[in-house]
Every structure is written in structure tokens, then in C-alpha cells.
Design a protein around this motif. Sequence first.
Motif, PDB file in Angstrom:
ATOM      1  N   ASP A  72    -120.987 -44.708  45.043  1.00  0.00           N
ATOM      2  CA  ASP A  72    -122.429 -44.439  44.889  1.00  0.00           C
ATOM      3  C   ASP A  72    -123.180 -44.727  46.184  1.00  0.00           C
ATOM      4  OD1 ASP A  72    -122.086 -43.671  42.295  1.00  0.00           O
ATOM      5  OD2 ASP A  72    -122.628 -45.614  41.429  1.00  0.00           O
TER       6      ASP A  72
ATOM      7  N   ARG B   3    -122.313 -42.232  49.103  1.00  0.00           N
ATOM      8  CA  ARG B   3    -122.916 -40.903  48.963  1.00  0.00           C
ATOM      9  C   ARG B   3    -124.427 -40.929  49.096  1.00  0.00           C
ATOM     10  NH1 ARG B   3    -122.051 -38.431  44.115  1.00  0.00           N
ATOM     11  NH2 ARG B   3    -121.993 -36.345  45.032  1.00  0.00           N
TER      12      ARG B   3
ATOM     13  N   GLY C 188    -122.621 -35.174  51.738  1.00  0.00           N
ATOM     14  CA  GLY C 188    -121.906 -33.976  51.352  1.00  0.00           C
ATOM     15  C   GLY C 188    -120.520 -34.228  50.798  1.00  0.00           C
ATOM     16  N   ILE C 189    -120.175 -35.494  50.651  1.00  0.00           N
ATOM     17  CA  ILE C 189    -118.844 -35.858  50.143  1.00  0.00           C
ATOM     18  C   ILE C 189    -118.897 -35.947  48.619  1.00  0.00           C
ATOM     19  CG2 ILE C 189    -117.013 -37.594  50.232  1.00  0.00           C
ATOM     20  CD1 ILE C 189    -117.472 -36.327  52.925  1.00  0.00           C
ATOM     21  N   SER C 190    -118.017 -35.223  47.942  1.00  0.00           N
ATOM     22  CA  SER C 190    -117.991 -35.280  46.478  1.00  0.00           C
ATOM     23  C   SER C 190    -117.461 -36.639  46.020  1.00  0.00           C
ATOM     24  CB  SER C 190    -117.093 -34.174  45.917  1.00  0.00           C
ATOM     25  OG  SER C 190    -115.743 -34.455  46.255  1.00  0.00           O
ATOM     26  N   ARG C 191    -117.719 -36.967  44.769  1.00  0.00           N
ATOM     27  CA  ARG C 191    -117.209 -38.235  44.227  1.00  0.00           C
ATOM     28  C   ARG C 191    -115.686 -38.251  44.296  1.00  0.00           C
ATOM     29  NH1 ARG C 191    -120.785 -41.473  41.814  1.00  0.00           N
ATOM     30  NH2 ARG C 191    -119.082 -42.744  41.013  1.00  0.00           N
ATOM     31  N   ALA C 192    -115.071 -37.121  43.981  1.00  0.00           N
ATOM     32  CA  ALA C 192    -113.608 -37.053  43.979  1.00  0.00           C
ATOM     33  C   ALA C 192    -113.058 -37.284  45.390  1.00  0.00           C
ATOM     34  CB  ALA C 192    -113.150 -35.710  43.434  1.00  0.00           C
ATOM     35  N   LYS C 193    -113.740 -36.674  46.382  1.00  0.00           N
ATOM     36  CA  LYS C 193    -113.271 -36.819  47.765  1.00  0.00           C
ATOM     37  C   LYS C 193    -113.484 -38.247  48.255  1.00  0.00           C
ATOM     38  CE  LYS C 193    -111.311 -34.721  51.200  1.00  0.00           C
ATOM     39  NZ  LYS C 193    -109.964 -34.146  51.028  1.00  0.00           N
TER      40      LYS C 193
END
Length: 280
Positions: A154, A157, A198-203
Amino acid sequence: MPELPEVEVVRRGLAEHVSTRTIRSVEVLHVRAVRRQDGPLDAALIGRTVRCVSRRGKYLWLPLDDGTALVAHLGMSGQLLMQPAAAPDEKHLRVRIRFDDGGRELRFVDQRTFGGLMTAELVSDDRGGRVPAEIVHIARDPLDPDFDDEAFIDRLRAKDTEIKRALLDQALVSGIGNIYADESLWRSRLHGRRATGGISRAKASELLGHVRDVMTDALAQGGTSFDALYVNVNGESGYFDRSLDAYGQEGEPCHRCGTTIRREHFMNRSSFFCPRCQRP
DNA sequence: GTTACGACCTGCGAGC
DNA sequence: TGCTCGCAGGTCGTAA
């Protein structure tokens, strides 16, 4: 550049040698090594008994029997060595601590003097643990059992910065330095200049997994050593430098795709990356 | 409150 | 041979 795995190697070595021993004398040979110390170091340490050796990120501390702790940071070139009293002084010996049992003495050796020792009060952290007051701002490291993955993702990001800058932010996640940042980003196929937003949670979760993996691998090999500066308490080097995929590999083929690894300047240091696997 | 950047420091290697 | 300069980089203080 001692990072988390190297510091943990040192912590384990120290724990074997200094726990339950009482400090008899302290000799400061270079004032810069104690620049963060409030008052004389010897007065704060002599007569105190070491309880154990703790670590958070790149900081080590020795809790003492009076509720304070001796805090150490190795900086870029610091070493904590356990040496026989008769051993000749190291060229860059900064602080010597002797114990009342007359056994091996603890020596703080530091060529570039970025590291240092200080004493600090122990205060409660967010989970009720005890940490030196001077380092409460340091986040937990990824190998800490209480590290909160979701909270890290959290906060990562939510930041308005670049991903490598965030990895090196010790208030966000501790223990990561230039070497393991580059290695983790290579394994994640992320360029260090990518925006955190721009980083997804998964990444982000994948990146955190690679951070843990690369640190665990390094720890298993005794840490990374490029020269005699980075050693354990017995002066021995680790072997992880032979396993590096990105850091220091400029001009070498990427172990994944064969593209030549490149180096660029970033945050007044070098960053190594594969221009094909890790696109900006 | 957050982010970016310069200063600190010493030894080594490259270049002249 | 000897000198100068750039590089290595973790943390903190300060400016924006």
C-alpha cells in the motif's frame, strides 16, 4: 556495502562471542566513529553486560543490562571483528572494546568512516518490541517475521517516486542497498526508474518476493564480498558476488536473454540493468 | 508531510 | 614515478 544479509552474518557471529560478557574498557581511536554518540562512549559502556545482539535492517544493537543499547552501523566499509588481544591493530581500527574475562576483544574497523557506534535508550516499537530510540524511524526489513506485506505494498504504491528510490528508502523497507535493489529489480524484470504508482499490487508482491529470495540466497552464501572490506566477525568473505545477475555485470550478457547489461547513474550511484528485460 | 539532493569520507585505479 | 581526478555509496540535514 554491507546490506541486510552481510549485517545478519555479522549479527550471528557477534551473538556467539559477546552475549553475557561485561565490558571492561573502551578505546575510541577516531572521533568520527562515535560522531552520533551523546557523551563519552566509555562512560556509557564500562561495567555494562551485553544481553544479546539484535538487528533491524542494516542496524545492529547490543542490548545492555541497564536498558540501553550499543548501536552499530557499518556504513560502507565497517567491520565488527572479534580479535585476540594480542592481534596487531588493523590499519583502520576506530574503536576497541575489551571485556572483563580477558577473552577476544570487539573491534570496530572502518576504512571510509561512514559507519559508527553510539549508545541509545531502548523504546517500545509498534509491536511492543524494544528498539533503540535513534532508529525507530527505520522500517522493518523483509526477513522480519512481523513485516507487513500488505502495508508495504500500500505504502509503496501510494508513493510519488521511482521504484528503486523507494526500495532504498529505509523508512519504507529496511535492509536493501544498491546491490540487492538491482538484483531484485532484475529478477522482477522492473526498471528502477519505473514510477511506484504504476506498479500493480501483484507486481509489487512479486518484487517483495524477489527481495526476500535474493537476500535469503545471499545469506546462505555468507553475503556478498567484492574485496576484503566486507567480512564476518572472523574476517572471512562471503560468496554471493559469484551469483549476481545484474550488479557489477556491465558489459556482460544478461543471464536470462543474453542482452548486454548496462550501467547508468542514478541517485549518485550506479544502477545495473538489462535494457531488454527491464524496460523503463 | 513528502521528495530530492549535496555533504561526508578514504583507498584505489586510470590517465597524464 | 608521482600527481590529479573520478568512483564506490548509506545516512542525515536541508531545501523545495
